[in-house]
Design a protein around this motif. Structure first.
Motif, PDB file in Angstrom:
ATOM      1  N   LEU A   1     -12.899   3.569  -9.658  1.00  0.00           N
ATOM      2  CA  LEU A   1     -12.045   4.235 -10.521  1.00  0.00           C
ATOM      3  C   LEU A   1     -11.949   5.510  -9.676  1.00  0.00           C
ATOM      4  CD1 LEU A   1     -14.128   3.991 -13.878  1.00  0.00           C
ATOM      5  CD2 LEU A   1     -11.979   3.123 -13.306  1.00  0.00           C
ATOM      6  N   ALA A   2     -12.578   6.000  -8.495  1.00  0.00           N
ATOM      7  CA  ALA A   2     -12.453   7.033  -7.899  1.00  0.00           C
ATOM      8  C   ALA A   2     -11.457   6.800  -6.803  1.00  0.00           C
ATOM      9  CB  ALA A   2     -13.515   7.833  -7.688  1.00  0.00           C
ATOM     10  N   SER A   3     -10.916   5.685  -6.648  1.00  0.00           N
ATOM     11  CA  SER A   3     -10.248   5.408  -5.291  1.00  0.00           C
ATOM     12  C   SER A   3      -8.786   5.889  -5.303  1.00  0.00           C
ATOM     13  CB  SER A   3     -10.252   3.740  -4.856  1.00  0.00           C
ATOM     14  OG  SER A   3      -9.609   3.250  -5.887  1.00  0.00           O
ATOM     15  N   CYS A   4      -8.175   6.086  -4.117  1.00  0.00           N
ATOM     16  CA  CYS A   4      -6.659   6.411  -4.195  1.00  0.00           C
ATOM     17  C   CYS A   4      -6.042   5.363  -3.485  1.00  0.00           C
ATOM     18  CB  CYS A   4      -6.601   7.822  -3.820  1.00  0.00           C
ATOM     19  SG  CYS A   4      -7.208   8.142  -1.983  1.00  0.00           S
ATOM     20  N   ASN A   5      -4.748   5.417  -3.475  1.00  0.00           N
ATOM     21  CA  ASN A   5      -3.996   4.275  -3.097  1.00  0.00           C
ATOM     22  C   ASN A   5      -3.242   4.903  -1.483  1.00  0.00           C
ATOM     23  OD1 ASN A   5      -4.505   2.347  -4.972  1.00  0.00           O
ATOM     24  ND2 ASN A   5      -3.031   3.162  -6.500  1.00  0.00           N
ATOM     25  N   PRO A   6      -3.088   3.915  -0.850  1.00  0.00           N
ATOM     26  CA  PRO A   6      -2.337   4.521   0.562  1.00  0.00           C
ATOM     27  C   PRO A   6      -0.713   5.035   0.181  1.00  0.00           C
ATOM     28  CG  PRO A   6      -2.972   2.339   0.779  1.00  0.00           C
ATOM     29  CD  PRO A   6      -3.391   2.686  -0.766  1.00  0.00           C
ATOM     30  N   THR A   7      -0.315   6.204   0.910  1.00  0.00           N
ATOM     31  CA  THR A   7       0.908   6.465   0.581  1.00  0.00           C
ATOM     32  C   THR A   7       1.806   6.034   1.782  1.00  0.00           C
ATOM     33  OG1 THR A   7       0.283   8.348   2.324  1.00  0.00           O
ATOM     34  CG2 THR A   7      -0.201   9.132  -0.354  1.00  0.00           C
ATOM     35  N   GLY A   8       1.446   5.296   2.544  1.00  0.00           N
ATOM     36  CA  GLY A   8       2.322   4.501   3.669  1.00  0.00           C
ATOM     37  C   GLY A   8       1.666   3.875   4.540  1.00  0.00           C
ATOM     38  N   TYR A   9       2.363   3.222   5.472  1.00  0.00           N
ATOM     39  CA  TYR A   9       1.560   2.611   6.536  1.00  0.00           C
ATOM     40  C   TYR A   9       2.210   3.031   7.790  1.00  0.00           C
ATOM     41  CZ  TYR A   9      -0.482  -0.388   3.213  1.00  0.00           C
ATOM     42  OH  TYR A   9      -1.278  -0.890   1.919  1.00  0.00           O
ATOM     43  N   LEU A  10       1.146   3.030   8.950  1.00  0.00           N
ATOM     44  CA  LEU A  10       1.633   3.631  10.316  1.00  0.00           C
ATOM     45  C   LEU A  10       1.538   2.535  11.241  1.00  0.00           C
ATOM     46  CD1 LEU A  10       2.079   6.067  12.086  1.00  0.00           C
ATOM     47  CD2 LEU A  10       0.003   6.002  12.648  1.00  0.00           C
TER      48      LEU A  10
END
Length: 244
Positions: free
Chosen positions: A82-91
């Motif tokens: 529940l506390a996780s966050c998602n990637p905003t992009g990929y390098l």
């Protein structure tokens, strides 16, 4: 790791839920089977009884559901999800030699590395992964620390935090209390740098990938204070940390 107490609790909740559902189904089936044989007055009376039973069963089901949700909230694995966050992009990776000291990874061409601007919420007992970092010049930590522009002795109790926890430098020079989950040992360390979760694969980051979003990148001194001597073999370990 499975928790026997949690397993037993979940089994009890499953049994209770099943009993409530079975009782509800049987009550409804009885009413529909017998109501045609009753006179109007008796049918109305039985219908009222059925409605009262249904209300009680709904209340029981609501209580069981509330208990189940509360148990899930106490479960660290669910809380972590529940506390996780998602990637905003990929390098996109770019192959280059990097300092592999302390088991550091080097970027690879063709690889895509997730970028995070967020980290799990900070609580009084924040779960994280502890990694080993060199804060001296020429080590795998790359350039000087973000907070003060200096290098630090590996015996100093200093750490770098993932971008979300670093919070734009708002935790610079703050102390955090780190707890070794295996032996209970603690270490009080000072935040001096960011473990960049957005940028990487360049000279400033020693051609290493972006940092995951739940990292406390610690000096050798921190690992020793936590009672870990075989740090090169361990590589990383689960910890909790809190602000002091």
């Amino acid at each position: 790791m499975l928790n026997p107490d949690n397993d037993a609790h979940e089994t009890d909740l499953t049994k209770a839920t099943t009993l409530v559902l079975v009782a509800t189904i049987n009550t409804v089936k009885w009413y529909h089977s017998n109501s045609p044989q009753l006179n109007l007055s008796k049918r109305r009376e039985e219908k009222k009884k059925l409605q009262r039973k249904m209300r009680m069963m709904l209340l029981a089901f609501g209580l069981i559901l509330s208990m189940s949700i509360a148990e899930c909230a106490r479960n660290s694995d669910v809380a972590g999800i529940l506390a996780s966050c998602n990637p905003t992009g990929y390098l996109n990776g770019n192959s280059h030699n990097c300092n592999r000291e302390h088991g550091s990874d080097c970027c690879k061409s063709g690889e895509r590395y997730p970028q995070y601007k967020c980290s799990p919420p900070v609580t009084g007992n924040t779960h994280a992964i502890l990694t080993l970092n060199g804060f001296e010049k020429g080590e795998d930590g790359g350039g000087p620390s973000e907070c003060d522009g200096d290098y630090h002795n590996d015996n100093d109790l200093v750490v770098a935090l993932s971008t979300g926890w670093y919070a734009g430098g708002s935790r610079c020079h703050d102390f955090i209390l780190i707890t070794n989950q295996d032996n209970g040992r603690t270490a009080r360390a000072r935040v001096v740098d960011e473990c960049d979760s957005v940028s990487g694969c360049d000279e400033d980051h020693d051609f290493q990938p972006p940092c995951p979003n739940n990292i406390v990148d610690a000096s050798l001194g921190v690992w020793k204070a936590l009672g870990v001597e075989n740090y090169d073999d361990v590589g990383e370990m689960s910890i909790t940390w809190s602000e002091t």
